[in-house]
Design a protein around this motif. Structure first.
Motif, mmCIF file in Angstrom:
data_model
loop_
_atom_site.group_PDB
_atom_site.id
_atom_site.type_symbol
_atom_site.label_atom_id
_atom_site.label_comp_id
_atom_site.label_asym_id
_atom_site.label_seq_id
_atom_site.Cartn_x
_atom_site.Cartn_y
_atom_site.Cartn_z
ATOM 1 N N GLY A 2 -10.485 21.401 5.132
ATOM 2 C CA GLY A 2 -11.891 21.633 4.843
ATOM 3 C C GLY A 2 -12.241 21.238 3.421
ATOM 4 O O GLY A 2 -11.420 20.708 2.682
ATOM 5 N N GLN A 3 -13.489 21.536 3.072
ATOM 6 C CA GLN A 3 -13.952 21.245 1.717
ATOM 7 C C GLN A 3 -13.789 22.477 0.836
ATOM 8 O O GLN A 3 -14.100 23.584 1.246
ATOM 9 N N ASN A 4 -13.314 22.252 -0.370
ATOM 10 C CA ASN A 4 -13.164 23.316 -1.349
ATOM 11 C C ASN A 4 -13.990 22.900 -2.561
ATOM 12 O O ASN A 4 -13.610 21.997 -3.296
ATOM 13 N N ILE A 5 -15.152 23.532 -2.749
ATOM 14 C CA ILE A 5 -16.054 23.164 -3.846
ATOM 15 C C ILE A 5 -15.372 23.488 -5.183
ATOM 16 O O ILE A 5 -14.927 24.621 -5.395
ATOM 17 N N GLN A 152 -13.859 14.413 -4.271
ATOM 18 C CA GLN A 152 -15.073 13.648 -3.986
ATOM 19 C C GLN A 152 -16.231 14.269 -4.761
ATOM 20 O O GLN A 152 -16.391 15.493 -4.758
ATOM 21 N N VAL A 153 -17.019 13.423 -5.422
ATOM 22 C CA VAL A 153 -18.215 13.887 -6.116
ATOM 23 C C VAL A 153 -19.416 13.400 -5.317
ATOM 24 O O VAL A 153 -19.481 12.232 -4.926
ATOM 25 N N VAL A 154 -20.350 14.315 -5.062
ATOM 26 C CA VAL A 154 -21.552 13.987 -4.301
ATOM 27 C C VAL A 154 -22.750 14.192 -5.213
ATOM 28 O O VAL A 154 -22.946 15.286 -5.754
ATOM 29 N N ASN A 159 -28.843 18.596 -5.992
ATOM 30 C CA ASN A 159 -27.704 19.288 -5.380
ATOM 31 C C ASN A 159 -26.430 18.467 -5.570
ATOM 32 O O ASN A 159 -25.874 17.956 -4.608
ATOM 33 N N ASP A 160 -25.990 18.346 -6.827
ATOM 34 C CA ASP A 160 -24.747 17.632 -7.101
ATOM 35 C C ASP A 160 -23.589 18.612 -6.913
ATOM 36 O O ASP A 160 -23.725 19.793 -7.243
ATOM 37 N N TYR A 161 -22.466 18.138 -6.406
ATOM 38 C CA TYR A 161 -21.283 18.988 -6.300
ATOM 39 C C TYR A 161 -20.047 18.120 -6.179
ATOM 40 O O TYR A 161 -20.120 16.929 -5.861
ATOM 41 N N ALA A 162 -18.911 18.723 -6.475
ATOM 42 C CA ALA A 162 -17.630 18.045 -6.331
ATOM 43 C C ALA A 162 -16.751 18.942 -5.479
ATOM 44 O O ALA A 162 -16.789 20.168 -5.610
#
Length: 165
Positions: A2-5, A152-154, A159-162
């Protein structure tokens, strides 16, 4: 997996502001600097840094997009500015994530062919898995990850997040 912010929007904004102040301190005597972002996310990050820097200083910032074939970094690198536009200026090469260092070192190599006053590097996330002896002069966060993990950086509107996956 999964994704881990690892960085949320507010944290990224704080990192951008802090890096902008560090860039300002480093180039305080300059009238103009070039912030060169590696296409695509590196350039988005560069635009955010340039905006933050312009808010806190009188330094004129020229933005430059750097096109590097990440699969084959030996191919010629091109930039959105001509060489004359960044010659004899301070330059900050920017990318979103520093993984192996390949992209950043080839980017720096491109700019070494041009007389510059000073060259620095900036990344949002430094993964500490370097293949090359390259370091980020300015970094948002250092992260020790396994080689199987991916950062990954979005960059999205407000709403920026990595995240780590």
């Amino acid at each position: 997996m999964g994704q881990n912010i690892i960085l949320n929007n507010q944290e990224i904004e704080h990192k951008i502001k802090r890096i902008a102040y560090q860039i300002y301190e480093t180039f305080v005597d300059e009238q103009e600097i070039v912030i060169a972002g590696i296409a695509s996310n590196g350039f988005v990050f560069a635009k955010k840094l340039a905006s933050a820097l312009e808010n806190i200083s009188s330094i004129k910032v020229s933005l430059c997009e750097v096109y590097i074939d990440k699969q084959n970094p030996n191919t010629p690198i091109t930039t959105s500015l001509s060489q004359a536009q960044y010659e004899n200026k301070g330059l900050v090469l920017v990318d979103d994530v520093l993984n192996s260092g390949t992209t950043l070192i080839y980017g720096v190599k491109h700019f070494l062919d041009v007389p510059l006053k000073k060259v620095k590097t900036a990344v949002l996330v430094d993964r500490n898995h370097k293949k090359y002896p390259v370091k980020a002069d300015f970094k948002g966060i250092s992260l020790s990850t396994s080689l199987l993990e991916h950062v990954q950086v979005v960059f999205e509107e407000d709403n920026d997040y990595a995240y780590l996956s």
